[in-house]
Design an enzyme around this catalytic site. Sequence first.
Site, PDB file in Angstrom:
ATOM      1  N   GLU A 101      19.946  45.979  68.864  1.00 22.72           N
ATOM      2  CA  GLU A 101      20.615  46.674  69.964  1.00 22.72           C
ATOM      3  C   GLU A 101      20.059  46.141  71.267  1.00 22.72           C
ATOM      4  O   GLU A 101      18.876  45.837  71.355  1.00 22.72           O
ATOM      5  CB  GLU A 101      20.336  48.186  69.932  1.00 22.72           C
ATOM      6  CG  GLU A 101      20.931  48.916  68.763  1.00 22.72           C
ATOM      7  CD  GLU A 101      19.858  49.381  67.802  1.00 22.72           C
ATOM      8  OE1 GLU A 101      18.658  49.248  68.119  1.00 22.72           O
ATOM      9  OE2 GLU A 101      20.226  49.855  66.712  1.00 22.72           O
ATOM     10  N   TYR A 113      20.733  36.040  73.306  1.00 23.16           N
ATOM     11  CA  TYR A 113      21.196  36.260  71.937  1.00 23.16           C
ATOM     12  C   TYR A 113      22.492  35.495  71.657  1.00 23.16           C
ATOM     13  O   TYR A 113      22.665  34.935  70.568  1.00 23.16           O
ATOM     14  CB  TYR A 113      21.411  37.755  71.675  1.00 23.16           C
ATOM     15  CG  TYR A 113      20.163  38.588  71.827  1.00 23.16           C
ATOM     16  CD1 TYR A 113      18.955  38.197  71.261  1.00 23.16           C
ATOM     17  CD2 TYR A 113      20.179  39.778  72.549  1.00 23.16           C
ATOM     18  CE1 TYR A 113      17.808  38.949  71.409  1.00 23.16           C
ATOM     19  CE2 TYR A 113      19.039  40.550  72.696  1.00 23.16           C
ATOM     20  CZ  TYR A 113      17.853  40.130  72.128  1.00 23.16           C
ATOM     21  OH  TYR A 113      16.724  40.870  72.282  1.00 23.16           O
TER      22      TYR A 113
HETATM   23  C1  LIG Z   1      15.192  38.447  77.761  1.00 22.23           C
HETATM   24  C2  LIG Z   1      13.858  37.705  77.714  1.00 22.23           C
HETATM   25  C3  LIG Z   1      13.164  38.002  76.392  1.00 22.23           C
HETATM   26  C4  LIG Z   1      14.139  36.187  77.814  1.00 22.23           C
HETATM   27  O1  LIG Z   1      12.910  35.486  77.646  1.00 22.23           O
HETATM   28  P1  LIG Z   1      12.695  33.989  78.203  1.00 22.23           P
HETATM   29  O2  LIG Z   1      11.534  33.410  77.484  1.00 22.23           O
HETATM   30  O3  LIG Z   1      12.652  34.009  79.675  1.00 22.23           O
HETATM   31  O4  LIG Z   1      14.052  33.280  77.728  1.00 22.23           O
HETATM   32  P2  LIG Z   1      14.259  31.712  77.517  1.00 22.23           P
HETATM   33  O5  LIG Z   1      13.526  30.956  78.582  1.00 22.23           O
HETATM   34  O6  LIG Z   1      13.951  31.349  76.108  1.00 22.23           O
HETATM   35  O7  LIG Z   1      15.819  31.596  77.800  1.00 22.23           O
HETATM   36  C5  LIG Z   1      16.753  31.222  76.795  1.00 22.23           C
HETATM   37  C6  LIG Z   1      18.157  31.470  77.327  1.00 22.23           C
HETATM   38  O8  LIG Z   1      18.367  32.878  77.518  1.00 22.23           O
HETATM   39  C7  LIG Z   1      19.188  33.090  78.674  1.00 22.23           C
HETATM   40  N1  LIG Z   1      18.415  33.760  79.726  1.00 22.23           N
HETATM   41  C8  LIG Z   1      17.089  34.029  79.718  1.00 22.23           C
HETATM   42  N2  LIG Z   1      16.751  34.690  80.858  1.00 22.23           N
HETATM   43  C9  LIG Z   1      17.882  34.800  81.590  1.00 22.23           C
HETATM   44  C10 LIG Z   1      18.177  35.379  82.847  1.00 22.23           C
HETATM   45  N3  LIG Z   1      17.231  35.959  83.601  1.00 22.23           N
HETATM   46  N4  LIG Z   1      19.460  35.355  83.285  1.00 22.23           N
HETATM   47  C11 LIG Z   1      20.427  34.778  82.554  1.00 22.23           C
HETATM   48  N5  LIG Z   1      20.215  34.182  81.345  1.00 22.23           N
HETATM   49  C12 LIG Z   1      18.951  34.218  80.874  1.00 22.23           C
HETATM   50  C13 LIG Z   1      19.616  31.709  79.141  1.00 22.23           C
HETATM   51  O9  LIG Z   1      20.791  31.379  78.439  1.00 22.23           O
HETATM   52  C14 LIG Z   1      18.437  30.878  78.680  1.00 22.23           C
HETATM   53  O10 LIG Z   1      18.738  29.527  78.545  1.00 22.23           O
HETATM   54  P3  LIG Z   1      18.569  28.538  79.832  1.00 22.23           P
HETATM   55  O11 LIG Z   1      17.207  28.819  80.427  1.00 22.23           O
HETATM   56  O12 LIG Z   1      18.696  27.191  79.221  1.00 22.23           O
HETATM   57  O13 LIG Z   1      19.669  28.908  80.769  1.00 22.23           O
HETATM   58  C15 LIG Z   1      12.953  38.081  78.915  1.00 22.23           C
HETATM   59  O14 LIG Z   1      13.707  38.035  80.104  1.00 22.23           O
HETATM   60  C16 LIG Z   1      12.336  39.456  78.799  1.00 22.23           C
HETATM   61  O15 LIG Z   1      11.262  39.629  78.224  1.00 22.23           O
HETATM   62  N6  LIG Z   1      12.998  40.488  79.372  1.00 22.23           N
HETATM   63  C17 LIG Z   1      12.472  41.842  79.350  1.00 22.23           C
HETATM   64  C18 LIG Z   1      12.500  42.422  77.952  1.00 22.23           C
HETATM   65  C19 LIG Z   1      13.899  42.468  77.386  1.00 22.23           C
HETATM   66  O16 LIG Z   1      14.855  42.795  78.067  1.00 22.23           O
HETATM   67  N7  LIG Z   1      13.992  42.160  76.081  1.00 22.23           N
HETATM   68  C20 LIG Z   1      15.230  42.233  75.344  1.00 22.23           C
HETATM   69  C21 LIG Z   1      15.330  43.607  74.751  1.00 22.23           C
HETATM   70  S1  LIG Z   1      16.762  43.770  73.690  1.00 22.23           S
END
Ligand SMILES: CC(C)(COP(=O)(O)OP(=O)(O)OC[C@H]1O[C@@H](n2cnc3c(N)ncnc32)[C@H](O)[C@@H]1OP(=O)(O)O)[C@@H](O)C(=O)NCCC(=O)NCCS
Length: 149
Positions: A101, A113
Site C-alpha cells: 500500500e 514502484y
Molecule cells: C520513495 C523513496 C523510498 C525513494 O528512494 P530513493 O532511493 O530516493 O529512490 P531512487 O533513487 O532509487 O529512485 C528510483 C526512481 O524512483 C522515482 N523517484 C524517486 N524519488 C522521486 C521523487 N522525489 N520524485 C519523483 N520520482 C521519484 C524515480 O522514477 C526514480 O528514478 P530516477 O531517479 O531515474 O528518475 C524515498 O523518497 C523515501 O524514503 N521516501 C520517504 C518514505 C516513503 O515514502 N516510502 C514509501 C512508503 S510506501
Amino acid sequence: MRVTEMRASHLDALAAIERACFAEPWSADALREELGRGIFLTAEADGAAVGYVGCQTVLDEGYITNVAVSPGFRRRGAARALLAELETRAWAQELSFVTLEVRASNDAAIALYTGAGYVPVGRRKNFYRAPVEDAVLMTLFLREPEGQV
Ligand SMILES: CC(C)(COP(=O)(O)OP(=O)(O)OC[C@H]1O[C@@H](n2cnc3c(N)ncnc32)[C@H](O)[C@@H]1OP(=O)(O)O)[C@@H](O)C(=O)NCCC(=O)NCCS
C-alpha cells in the site's frame, strides 16, 4: 552502495530513518522482530545503513511493509536497488506476487514502484492516519493467478 540482508547492527540506523520518514515509525525493536524472517534488506553506503525494504512473506505471497531511504541519500538509486534485490529473492523463493500500500499522494514512491513493474490493483479508502488519506494498492505479479492463461 550495496544491498545486504538486514542485520542487528543496522537496526538503530534504520529506526532513525523510519522516524525521519513516517508519522508512525517502526521502532528498532519492531524491526528486530523481523530479523531472519521474510525478505528484509538494507542498503549500505560506506558501511552505514542508508535505507531498507521490508517484505513479510506468507506462503507464496509477499507483503511490503516499508521502503525508506535516508533523506540525505535520496535519488541515488538506493530504493531501486533494494526493490531489484527483493524481486530477485522473491523469484528465488517462488513467490507469486509482491504487494504493498502507498499513500495516494506519494508521487515519489508511486513512480519508484511503477518503474519497478508494480501495477495499481485497488484503493483502500481512508487507510492512513496522520493525515487521513487513501492507500493505493500496487502489486508486482511474478506468476499468473491460478486458472488464468
Ligand atoms: C520513495 C523513496 C523510498 C525513494 O528512494 P530513493 O532511493 O530516493 O529512490 P531512487 O533513487 O532509487 O529512485 C528510483 C526512481 O524512483 C522515482 N523517484 C524517486 N524519488 C522521486 C521523487 N522525489 N520524485 C519523483 N520520482 C521519484 C524515480 O522514477 C526514480 O528514478 P530516477 O531517479 O531515474 O528518475 C524515498 O523518497 C523515501 O524514503 N521516501 C520517504 C518514505 C516513503 O515514502 N516510502 C514509501 C512508503 S510506501
